[in-house]
Structures are given as C-alpha cells and as structure tokens.
Enzyme design. Structure first.
Site, mmCIF file in Angstrom:
data_model
loop_
_atom_site.group_PDB
_atom_site.id
_atom_site.type_symbol
_atom_site.label_atom_id
_atom_site.label_comp_id
_atom_site.label_asym_id
_atom_site.label_seq_id
_atom_site.Cartn_x
_atom_site.Cartn_y
_atom_site.Cartn_z
ATOM 1 N N ASP A 275 0.934 -1.202 0.090
ATOM 2 C CA ASP A 275 0.014 -0.188 -0.142
ATOM 3 C C ASP A 275 0.835 1.403 0.038
ATOM 4 O O ASP A 275 0.117 2.270 -0.124
ATOM 5 C CB ASP A 275 -1.023 -0.057 1.375
ATOM 6 C CG ASP A 275 -0.353 -0.170 2.530
ATOM 7 O OD1 ASP A 275 0.846 -0.190 2.943
ATOM 8 O OD2 ASP A 275 -1.202 -0.117 3.432
ATOM 9 N N SER A 276 2.376 1.142 -0.164
ATOM 10 C CA SER A 276 3.097 2.304 -0.490
ATOM 11 C C SER A 276 2.604 2.854 -1.632
ATOM 12 O O SER A 276 3.209 3.812 -1.961
ATOM 13 C CB SER A 276 4.596 1.809 -0.183
ATOM 14 O OG SER A 276 4.701 0.315 -1.213
ATOM 15 N N ASP B 84 -0.983 -6.186 0.184
ATOM 16 C CA ASP B 84 -1.199 -5.598 1.340
ATOM 17 C C ASP B 84 -2.818 -5.444 1.487
ATOM 18 O O ASP B 84 -3.628 -4.837 0.665
ATOM 19 C CB ASP B 84 -0.802 -4.366 1.493
ATOM 20 C CG ASP B 84 0.616 -4.312 2.053
ATOM 21 O OD1 ASP B 84 1.021 -5.124 2.925
ATOM 22 O OD2 ASP B 84 1.189 -2.980 1.848
ATOM 23 N N LYS C 23 -0.684 -9.527 3.231
ATOM 24 C CA LYS C 23 -0.143 -8.889 4.412
ATOM 25 C C LYS C 23 -0.714 -7.994 5.261
ATOM 26 O O LYS C 23 -1.680 -7.192 4.755
ATOM 27 C CB LYS C 23 1.246 -8.074 3.917
ATOM 28 C CG LYS C 23 2.192 -7.512 4.970
ATOM 29 C CD LYS C 23 3.356 -7.258 4.389
ATOM 30 C CE LYS C 23 3.633 -5.945 3.797
ATOM 31 N NZ LYS C 23 3.122 -4.832 4.492
ATOM 32 N N GLU D 205 -0.744 -5.516 9.175
ATOM 33 C CA GLU D 205 0.102 -4.772 9.913
ATOM 34 C C GLU D 205 -0.479 -5.174 11.491
ATOM 35 O O GLU D 205 -1.508 -4.782 11.750
ATOM 36 C CB GLU D 205 0.268 -3.393 9.953
ATOM 37 C CG GLU D 205 0.979 -3.030 8.389
ATOM 38 C CD GLU D 205 0.772 -1.527 8.237
ATOM 39 O OE1 GLU D 205 0.636 -0.626 9.134
ATOM 40 O OE2 GLU D 205 1.282 -1.210 6.887
ATOM 41 N N GLU E 226 9.965 -4.115 9.630
ATOM 42 C CA GLU E 226 10.490 -2.715 9.153
ATOM 43 C C GLU E 226 10.921 -1.576 10.203
ATOM 44 O O GLU E 226 10.472 -1.436 11.430
ATOM 45 C CB GLU E 226 8.991 -1.916 8.537
ATOM 46 C CG GLU E 226 9.457 -0.608 8.170
ATOM 47 C CD GLU E 226 8.259 0.056 6.999
ATOM 48 O OE1 GLU E 226 7.171 -0.642 6.925
ATOM 49 O OE2 GLU E 226 8.304 1.157 6.600
HETATM 50 O O1 KIV Z 1 3.482 -1.076 1.418
HETATM 51 C C1 KIV Z 1 4.750 -1.397 1.416
HETATM 52 O O2 KIV Z 1 5.418 -1.143 0.425
HETATM 53 C C2 KIV Z 1 5.321 -2.234 2.690
HETATM 54 C C3 KIV Z 1 6.690 -2.248 2.609
HETATM 55 C C4 KIV Z 1 7.267 -0.830 2.915
HETATM 56 C C5 KIV Z 1 7.399 -3.561 3.449
HETATM 57 O O3 KIV Z 1 4.419 -2.665 3.318
#
Ligand code: KIV
Length: 268
Positions: free
Chosen positions: A47-48, A86, A115, A117, A184
């Site tokens: 989600d970056s 994500d 993924k 968090e 991270e």
């Molecule tokens: O969203 C993302 O790119 C991430 C990485 C920073 C691990 O979660």
C-alpha cells in the site's frame, strides 16, 4: 527445466538453506516483467503505492479496490514470483472483514498471500485467515498504517520494552499461522535475533542484514523519491549504464550476497 513457481514452501526452503530472499514492491505489469527477469522471488503489492504512485502523504487513504486493481496488474505478468498483497487500512479490523478483503485480493487480484500490520491483536485474524487457506504475511516494527498513532516514521524497538513487545508479537503471529514476516525499521541486532528464533522467513526493511531476506520500495531503490529517500534504502540506478534492468539485477545480487544492506543503511 523451467524454474518452479515460488510458494510459501520455497521461501521456507530458502531460509532453511540460508539463501536470502529478494523481495521488492511492485505495482504494475511492466515492472513485474523486469522484476521476474531479475529473479526477484517475492513481489509485494504494497500500500506504499498510495505514496509513490498517488502522491498521498501516508498509506491510510489506499482503498481495497485500488489494491485489487494493482494486484491484478501484477498478476497478469507474473512468472514464478509469489505475489503478496497488502490489506489496506481498517479492511482487517475484524476477522470477518479480513476474510472478505482477502477473498477480493486473491480471487480478483490474483494475490497468493496477504499482508497485514500488527502483532498480538491480529492473532485471531491471522488464525481465521490461515484456517481458510489464506497465506498470511505479518508486518511488525514500524507500522505505516499506524502513522497517526505513532506520530511519525521512526525506528521501533529501541527500548527494552519495545523490543520485547516485537519479539512476543513475532512469536504470536507465527503461532497463529503466519507464513512470512516483514520487520520494518527495527534495530539490526533485534531483527537478526527474531529471524533466528522464528521458523518462518523474516524479510527486513531498514532492519539490517541479519534477516532471511530484504524488501525495498521499488521507487526508492531506483532513486525516484529524490526528496524523501529513506536512510535505509539505496539508489541502485545511480551511476549505472545498464538502466533499470541492471539496477534491479544489482539489487538481487546484493541481497543474495548479503552485501545489502551495508553498515550505512543499517539502524543501530
Ligand atoms: O507497503 C509497502 O510497500 C510495505 C513495505 C514498506 C514493506 O509494506
């Protein structure tokens, strides 16, 4: 004999034989092809993308529809790499919501793993997902979706209580069924200790070279974030004359040789 597709078992085997896992974020079909050719084993549709593609200040505004769209773009050019998608902010606030969101990422987006968090509080959700055959990657240390609670992007686990919480969370996620963990921005010694104490692979970002693999945000490692380059990243394109494919290949080689991250990209 073509290289077999990467699965969660492949990643576990790489950890078992001490071969670092190369992971990068990826959000579209063109880069998927380049990352596949360079031998990247895990494509993280992170989600970056909210920050590097959309210009958002944080990952919080990213929606599930957007994640499904980008996972599908990546999945269309996937060769052998494992696609991790994500789960966006609050789409996994309950196990029921997480199951519904994971179904979309996997069925419409083609992700192979999701993924999320968070630590102990996520245990029921991780257990519910894995009970329904959804492979889960945990994410501990700096949690970008919690930036408004944390008050900024800082290394986590520097004090003994914070470090112990991350250790405990890592064990709890593994016990709940997570098959992979991203750490991270945690001190290198803590990350190395956690990686060696877990049976599942641990992928680091800003967490030193003692993890079982490394991940970077693609735009950071290509120098496309010139105003805010994170200190733990490296511009692999700088000074090269073989372009983006060469930079990505150099990253994979550096990860495999444990040359990246070096001391200059490693938090104390
Ligand atoms: O969203 C993302 O790119 C991430 C990485 C920073 C691990 O979660």
């Amino acid at each position: 004999m073509p290289n077999p597709r990467v699965t969660v078992s492949t990643l576990a085997a790489l950890k078992a034989r001490g071969e670092p896992i190369a992971c990068l974020t990826c959000y579209d079909a063109s880069f998927t092809l380049l990352l596949e050719r360079a031998g990247v084993e895990v494509l993280l549709v992170g989600d970056s993308l909210g920050m590097v593609l959309q210009g958002q200040e944080t990952t919080v505004p990213v929606t599930l529809d957007q994640m499904v769209y980008h996972c599908a773009c990546v999945a269309r050019r996937r060769g052998r790499a494992l696609i991790v998608g994500d789960l966006p902010f609050l789409t996994y606030a309950t196990p029921e919501r997480a199951l519904a969101a994971a179904a979309r990422l996997m069925q419409e987006g083609g992700a192979h793993m999701v993924k999320l968090e968070g630590g102990a509080a996520m245990v029921p959700t991780v257990a519910a997902l894995t009970a329904q055959a959804v492979p889960v990657c945990g994410h501990l240390g700096l949690l970008p979706q919690s930036v408004h609670k944390l008050g900024g992007y800082r290394t986590q686990g520097r004090d003994p209580a914070g470090a112990q919480a991350i250790r405990d969370d890592a064990l709890a996620l593994q016990a709940a069924g997570a098959g992979l963990l991203v750490l991270e921005c945690v001190p290198a010694a803590l990350a190395a200790e956690i990686a060696s104490s877990l049976t599942i692979p641990v992928i680091g970002i800003g967490a030193g070279s003692g993890c079982d693999g490394q991940v970077l945000v693609l735009h950071d490692m290509l120098g496309l974030n010139p105003d805010r380059p994170p200190g733990f990243s490296k511009d692999f394109l700088r000074g090269r004359d073989d372009g983006v494919p060469g930079a990505i290949a150099a990253y994979v080689q550096a990860v495999k040789a444990r040359c990246f991250p070096g001391p200059e990209q490693t938090p104390a």
